[in-house]
Design a protein around this motif. Sequence first.
Motif, PDB file in Angstrom:
ATOM      1  N   GLU A  87      41.538  32.432  40.582  1.00  0.00           N
ATOM      2  CA  GLU A  87      41.274  32.652  42.006  1.00  0.00           C
ATOM      3  C   GLU A  87      42.045  33.883  42.467  1.00  0.00           C
ATOM      4  OE1 GLU A  87      42.597  29.012  43.954  1.00  0.00           O
ATOM      5  OE2 GLU A  87      44.550  29.908  44.351  1.00  0.00           O
ATOM      6  N   ARG A  88      41.650  34.435  43.595  1.00  0.00           N
ATOM      7  CA  ARG A  88      42.356  35.589  44.154  1.00  0.00           C
ATOM      8  C   ARG A  88      43.818  35.225  44.366  1.00  0.00           C
ATOM      9  NH1 ARG A  88      37.203  35.698  45.942  1.00  0.00           N
ATOM     10  NH2 ARG A  88      36.168  37.662  46.446  1.00  0.00           N
ATOM     11  N   VAL A  89      44.706  36.145  44.063  1.00  0.00           N
ATOM     12  CA  VAL A  89      46.137  35.843  44.183  1.00  0.00           C
ATOM     13  C   VAL A  89      46.515  35.645  45.650  1.00  0.00           C
ATOM     14  CG1 VAL A  89      46.764  38.297  44.063  1.00  0.00           C
ATOM     15  CG2 VAL A  89      48.449  36.585  43.446  1.00  0.00           C
TER      16      VAL A  89
ATOM     17  N   VAL B 270      30.000  40.419  54.104  1.00  0.00           N
ATOM     18  CA  VAL B 270      31.282  40.197  54.781  1.00  0.00           C
ATOM     19  C   VAL B 270      31.906  38.911  54.259  1.00  0.00           C
ATOM     20  CG1 VAL B 270      32.415  39.896  57.016  1.00  0.00           C
ATOM     21  CG2 VAL B 270      30.381  41.348  56.831  1.00  0.00           C
ATOM     22  N   ARG B 271      33.161  38.994  53.820  1.00  0.00           N
ATOM     23  CA  ARG B 271      33.864  37.781  53.376  1.00  0.00           C
ATOM     24  C   ARG B 271      35.057  37.532  54.290  1.00  0.00           C
ATOM     25  NH1 ARG B 271      38.059  36.193  49.887  1.00  0.00           N
ATOM     26  NH2 ARG B 271      37.717  34.159  48.935  1.00  0.00           N
ATOM     27  N   PHE B 272      35.086  36.336  54.874  1.00  0.00           N
ATOM     28  CA  PHE B 272      36.216  35.895  55.683  1.00  0.00           C
ATOM     29  C   PHE B 272      37.073  34.980  54.816  1.00  0.00           C
ATOM     30  CE2 PHE B 272      32.505  36.222  58.576  1.00  0.00           C
ATOM     31  CZ  PHE B 272      32.955  37.234  59.399  1.00  0.00           C
TER      32      PHE B 272
ATOM     33  N   PHE C 149      46.386  50.936  44.985  1.00  0.00           N
ATOM     34  CA  PHE C 149      46.569  50.560  43.582  1.00  0.00           C
ATOM     35  C   PHE C 149      46.130  49.126  43.317  1.00  0.00           C
ATOM     36  CE2 PHE C 149      49.347  48.249  40.636  1.00  0.00           C
ATOM     37  CZ  PHE C 149      48.932  48.821  39.442  1.00  0.00           C
ATOM     38  N   SER C 150      46.477  48.221  44.244  1.00  0.00           N
ATOM     39  CA  SER C 150      46.452  46.789  43.933  1.00  0.00           C
ATOM     40  C   SER C 150      45.057  46.198  43.712  1.00  0.00           C
ATOM     41  CB  SER C 150      47.157  46.037  45.066  1.00  0.00           C
ATOM     42  OG  SER C 150      47.106  44.662  44.843  1.00  0.00           O
ATOM     43  N   TYR C 151      44.069  46.653  44.466  1.00  0.00           N
ATOM     44  CA  TYR C 151      42.794  45.924  44.477  1.00  0.00           C
ATOM     45  C   TYR C 151      42.062  45.998  43.129  1.00  0.00           C
ATOM     46  CZ  TYR C 151      43.582  44.805  49.283  1.00  0.00           C
ATOM     47  OH  TYR C 151      44.127  44.269  50.415  1.00  0.00           O
ATOM     48  N   VAL C 152      41.929  47.189  42.591  1.00  0.00           N
ATOM     49  CA  VAL C 152      41.252  47.299  41.293  1.00  0.00           C
ATOM     50  C   VAL C 152      42.086  46.605  40.229  1.00  0.00           C
ATOM     51  CG1 VAL C 152      40.586  48.890  39.471  1.00  0.00           C
ATOM     52  CG2 VAL C 152      39.937  49.371  41.831  1.00  0.00           C
TER      53      VAL C 152
HETATM   54 FE1  HDD Z   1      45.145  42.628  50.672  1.00  0.00          FE
HETATM   55  C1  HDD Z   1      42.869  40.733  49.020  1.00  0.00           C
HETATM   56  C2  HDD Z   1      43.328  42.335  53.555  1.00  0.00           C
HETATM   57  C3  HDD Z   1      47.702  44.135  52.441  1.00  0.00           C
HETATM   58  C4  HDD Z   1      46.715  43.304  47.812  1.00  0.00           C
HETATM   59  N1  HDD Z   1      43.442  41.713  51.194  1.00  0.00           N
HETATM   60  C5  HDD Z   1      42.640  40.969  50.369  1.00  0.00           C
HETATM   61  C6  HDD Z   1      41.525  40.469  51.101  1.00  0.00           C
HETATM   62  C7  HDD Z   1      41.658  40.917  52.380  1.00  0.00           C
HETATM   63  C8  HDD Z   1      42.857  41.705  52.438  1.00  0.00           C
HETATM   64  C9  HDD Z   1      40.721  40.654  53.538  1.00  0.00           C
HETATM   65  C10 HDD Z   1      40.426  39.584  50.550  1.00  0.00           C
HETATM   66  C11 HDD Z   1      39.222  40.377  50.173  1.00  0.00           C
HETATM   67  C12 HDD Z   1      38.130  39.459  49.696  1.00  0.00           C
HETATM   68  O1  HDD Z   1      37.572  38.739  50.537  1.00  0.00           O
HETATM   69  O2  HDD Z   1      37.863  39.451  48.501  1.00  0.00           O
HETATM   70  N2  HDD Z   1      45.482  43.074  52.619  1.00  0.00           N
HETATM   71  C13 HDD Z   1      44.565  42.963  53.631  1.00  0.00           C
HETATM   72  C14 HDD Z   1      45.089  43.612  54.809  1.00  0.00           C
HETATM   73  C15 HDD Z   1      46.323  44.092  54.494  1.00  0.00           C
HETATM   74  C16 HDD Z   1      46.567  43.780  53.121  1.00  0.00           C
HETATM   75  C17 HDD Z   1      44.343  43.734  56.131  1.00  0.00           C
HETATM   76  C18 HDD Z   1      47.293  44.863  55.346  1.00  0.00           C
HETATM   77  C19 HDD Z   1      46.982  45.628  56.307  1.00  0.00           C
HETATM   78  N3  HDD Z   1      46.898  43.523  50.230  1.00  0.00           N
HETATM   79  C20 HDD Z   1      47.799  44.102  51.084  1.00  0.00           C
HETATM   80  C21 HDD Z   1      48.859  44.745  50.326  1.00  0.00           C
HETATM   81  C22 HDD Z   1      48.571  44.532  49.009  1.00  0.00           C
HETATM   82  C23 HDD Z   1      47.348  43.754  48.970  1.00  0.00           C
HETATM   83  C24 HDD Z   1      50.020  45.507  50.928  1.00  0.00           C
HETATM   84  C25 HDD Z   1      49.299  44.984  47.788  1.00  0.00           C
HETATM   85  C26 HDD Z   1      49.968  46.105  47.695  1.00  0.00           C
HETATM   86  N4  HDD Z   1      44.875  42.052  48.764  1.00  0.00           N
HETATM   87  C27 HDD Z   1      45.622  42.487  47.749  1.00  0.00           C
HETATM   88  C28 HDD Z   1      45.127  42.035  46.394  1.00  0.00           C
HETATM   89  C29 HDD Z   1      43.866  41.187  46.786  1.00  0.00           C
HETATM   90  C30 HDD Z   1      43.854  41.300  48.291  1.00  0.00           C
HETATM   91  C31 HDD Z   1      46.181  41.357  45.563  1.00  0.00           C
HETATM   92  C32 HDD Z   1      43.799  39.772  46.238  1.00  0.00           C
HETATM   93  C33 HDD Z   1      42.384  39.551  45.789  1.00  0.00           C
HETATM   94  C34 HDD Z   1      41.785  40.864  45.798  1.00  0.00           C
HETATM   95  O3  HDD Z   1      42.684  41.783  46.286  1.00  0.00           O
HETATM   96  O4  HDD Z   1      40.668  41.146  45.414  1.00  0.00           O
HETATM   97  O5  HDD Z   1      44.783  43.136  45.644  1.00  0.00           O
END
Ligand code: HDD
Length: 689
Positions: A57-59, A97-99, A347-350
């Motif tokens: 699952e998503r972290v 759109v994913r909430f 960096f984080s998302y990919v």
């Molecule tokens: Fe993030 C998922 C929004 C800061 C690292 N983030 C994720 C999702 C949303 C946001 C909506 C879910 C996307 C989906 O439905 O698949 N995140 C935010 C917002 C932030 C934010 C609005 C601050 C303004 N996020 C943030 C930071 C980091 C991350 C600072 C790391 C440096 N976020 C992630 C992730 C995720 C994620 C670990 C987990 C699952 C994914 O990406 O696909 O990369």
Amino acid sequence: MASETTVDAGQQLTSNQGLKIADNQNTLKAGVRGPSLLEDQLFREKMTAFDHERIPERVVHARGAAAHGYFQVYEPMSRWTRAGFLNDPRARTPVFVRFSTVAGSRGSADTARDVRGFAVKFYTQEGNFDLVGNNIPVFFIQDAIKFPDLVHAAKPEADKEIPQASTAHDTFWDFISLMPESTHMIMWVMSDRAIPRSYRMMEGFGVHSFRFIDARGTSRFVKFHWKPLNNGVHGLAWDEALKLGGMDPDFHRRDLADAIDAGAFPEWELGVQVVEEADAERLGFDLLDATKIIPEELVPVRPIGKMVLNRNPDNYFAETEQVAYHVGNLVPGIDVSEDPLLQGRMFSYVDTQLTRLGGPNFHEIPINRAVVPVHNMNRDGFHRQTISKGRINYEPSSIDAPAIKEVPAAQGGFASAAVPVSGTKLRKRSESFGDHYSQATLFWQSQTPVEQQHIVEALQFELGKVAVPAVRQRMLANLVNVDTGLAARVAEVLGQPVPPASPRTPARRYAPSPALSMIRRNNPKSIAGRQVAVLAAPGVDAAGLEAMKAALLSAGAKVKVLSTRLGAVRDAAGGSVPVDHLIVTMPSVVFDAVMVPGGAASAAALKGSADAVHFVREAFKHAKPIAGLGEASDFLSAAGVLPAQAPGTRRPGITLGDAASAATLAPAFIADIAVHRHWDRGGKDVVAA
Ligand code: HDD
């Protein structure tokens, strides 16, 4: 996008290899009572597929729900951006759109107190653009290097993995109390924004400052906003959110899917706050600091287009689970800023998706695919789908011409904003990020008294669950910097003295911003998709019931008749009214309003039902609109939700009248439902009967 859908209904059953299957009920055995045989390749294929069904699952943001729709810009935005989809008012750009909630696991409850993710993938003609935002316009931390610490602290504690989907525990508040920069975000998270009534009733925010770039290459800062067009911005009561967590953990997921199925398509307006780079310094705070908003009164939000969600996903896993958003999915005309939180996200998302989706080819999963042709020299890797022809997998090349070509910016190629960058290599926070409290105070001062009370109660609840007194003390010291009265109200219930304020930089004064209050900014237009309960028992006045029901249905609400027995109730005129649910199986928390029709016998029976009495008392406690026709007022006053002298007395959110006037009373009831909650009724406790 879901371009490769398949419908299995009515088809011949086959294996993954297309082999037609004759028996899907029994494994291959040596005799009817004998052991199973290893050679049963059909069993092994089926079981292997099943054994590997789950992916990590998503972290964060593990639990979510999604929908398809489209975005359409109102007029060309060429004076700010060259993005194609923001310049063609005729184009409907598909979106997905994913909430989501942030902290809970995939199976956790929708109504946890939490930030909500609001991630939009635009499938544009220039490639996919992702606006990966939240329903809160600021963030806890200023630098991405703190994100793993924040998430570890918020998730269940490491030793026992408790609590699930809740920040009401020591490690979260320990971290927060030591990170004063989180105080502004905490004010939002303790407000009713963090317990939305529905995904349809939330604002969305890109949070960071991004950049718009026009055709001449000029760059401006932009903040993105989503504002609900037809549903308002509404929250639940905290007590209700807690109960819903047990009674209907899928409350938000169901609400979104049901509304779309019923044709009540949620709509949002995309708004932008645009700031010339030269003006950024004059704002008095740093636009690169994600713990700050630009008050709308300082820079208005300019609506530029509309998004409509009009189609539910066909398959949760294939679409909602496998969708992969990335803040770095940009199109020409939109770019990132130097915000150190956003830079880390780049960096984080990919990186996380490589693990979650099992390799570098997740852009080929249908929901993640661009709608325009994709050509490059990226090759191979796990789960590769594309069959790239030819021997050339590098660039430049001279054989097998014509070679693949770069696209100059003037012809639609992506070019980063030409922002001059220089500096000494260092690890340091800019002093311009130093004011951690002034905007928290701005948020607090912009709330109505009811909203302030909810923030106080949320802090009392959360900090009341913190076992370490020093953590509570440190939080109180931070809250003093927001507002001494707020700190005192929280401290009182915690049984602790108000400590001296923690150190801070000099405060900046902001004028209160009405746009920050959910109640003040609400402009309720529609009750489409709202749920109304009708309590009925034998002897009910069916005419009044039907007249009110018809008015509610034509306003788009969903109406369910509840009683103490399933089947149908006999009405006063000898007919029958079908019952949708038992009162015990559909508690008041899953409804937005309650209507009690007339009929002396029905009112008397409801009076004698502890479940019916509890139902209306709880709806009253949660400040929900209540309508009563005819003899219903006997029941309502016996339940303690009306003053004894009832009919004629009008309380906010309570509509009473005789049974024959249902149709004329309906508009007042509908208007009360559109307002959503009537906190001004003095809601918490029922009137002594
Ligand atoms: Fe993030 C998922 C929004 C800061 C690292 N983030 C994720 C999702 C949303 C946001 C909506 C879910 C996307 C989906 O439905 O698949 N995140 C935010 C917002 C932030 C934010 C609005 C601050 C303004 N996020 C943030 C930071 C980091 C991350 C600072 C790391 C440096 N976020 C992630 C992730 C995720 C994620 C670990 C987990 C699952 C994914 O990406 O696909 O990369």
